[in-house]
Design an enzyme around this catalytic site. Structure first.
Site, PDB file in Angstrom:
ATOM      1  CE1 TYR A  14      -4.420  -2.366   4.912  1.00 44.07           C
ATOM      2  CE2 TYR A  14      -3.318  -0.271   4.514  1.00 44.07           C
ATOM      3  CZ  TYR A  14      -3.992  -1.378   4.042  1.00 44.07           C
ATOM      4  OH  TYR A  14      -4.225  -1.510   2.698  1.00 44.07           O
ATOM      5  CB  SER A  52      -0.886   0.000   1.253  1.00 45.37           C
ATOM      6  OG  SER A  52      -1.526   1.242   1.439  1.00 45.37           O
TER       7      SER A  52
END
Length: 265
Positions: free
Chosen positions: A154, A140
């Site tokens: 995350y 990401s």
């Protein structure tokens, strides 16, 4: 069987589903896995009819530590070997670290960290022996941030996937194996619908920063074929990643905190 076979996790929707179509369009046979068997079966049938390749639906829950081994056994039972691996399965836990029970975090780490690492370890020896392989780890843009509250694990896990991919890229590039980390930014998929942040994020970030899952998957495929260690799809995301590399951590930490406060109002 002369065609290559790619295993794609989290393939029932979003970027994973898009990857299945991209690989099939380039003549690869596909194994799609995820928890929603009905969607996987429908996708496999679509791929076979649309692209004329073989497609297999192998449901599995990666939060179960036994699933990676079961997936590999299922592929062996088909008489096939894994030539490509797309570690895409993932989600987020937006309520914060203390706000969730430990089992939620344990399952998260199993799906996003342990499973992709184990799957890569299981398929790499054969790839190296055959002198051909492709591994894409879907990280990401958050991998370039120092950290953010809310989705506390995350960013660290995505940073791990980026560094892990870079290390494997260096280890395997002389053996015909291409390893790449795909680092998308905001992407239209079910990801934000599942964690309940869709409406707030749509209000907080302009439309021009969002990309479609198909576009993200296409760029990821091309990056792996070109043997690029990391790929940040989309011009705005490329600029953001470059800026994040040079900004002091204190600045980016404060920005992340301010942005989260606006989203959580």
């Amino acid at each position: 069987m002369s065609r290559r076979l790619v295993l794609i996790t989290g393939a029932s929707a979003g970027i994973g589903l898009a990857f299945a179509r991209v690989y099939a369009s380039h003549g690869w046979d596909v194994v799609v896995t995820g928890r929603r068997a009905d969607r996987l079966e429908k996708l496999a049938e679509e791929i076979k009819l649309r692209f004329g390749v073989e497609a297999f639906a192998v449901p599995g829950d990666l939060s179960d530590p036994a699933t990676p081994e079961k997936l590999m056994a299922a592929i062996t039972a088909l008489g096939r070997q894994v030539d490509g691996l797309v570690n895409n399965a993932g989600y987020s836990i937006p309520e914060g670290f203390v706000g969730n029970v430990w089992d939620s975090h344990r399952h998260f780490l199993q799906v996003l960290l342990h499973a992709p690492t184990e799957l890569a370890h299981r398929v790499l020896p054969g790839m190296i022996e055959r002198k051909f392989g492709r591994i894409i780890n879907v990280a990401s843009l958050a991998a370039y941030l120092p950290g953010s509250p809310g989705d506390t694990l995350y960013g660290p896990v995505k940073s791990y996937l980026l560094k892990f991919s870079q290390g494997l890229h260096l280890e395997t590039r002389d053996h015909g194996v291409h390893v790449s980390a795909l680092c998308p930014g905001w992407t239209y998929s079910e990801f934000h619908d599942v964690n309940g942040t869709r409406s707030k994020l749509s209000q907080s970030f302009p439309e021009w920063v969002w990309m479609g899952a198909d576009e993200v998957a296409r760029e990821g495929y091309l990056a792996a074929e070109a043997n690029r260690a990391a790929c940040v799809p989309g011009a705005p995301n490329k600029v953001a990643a470059a800026v994040l590399k040079v900004l002091p951590d204190d600045w980016t930490l404060e920005f992340a905190s301010d942005r989260l406060r606006k989203i959580n109002r």
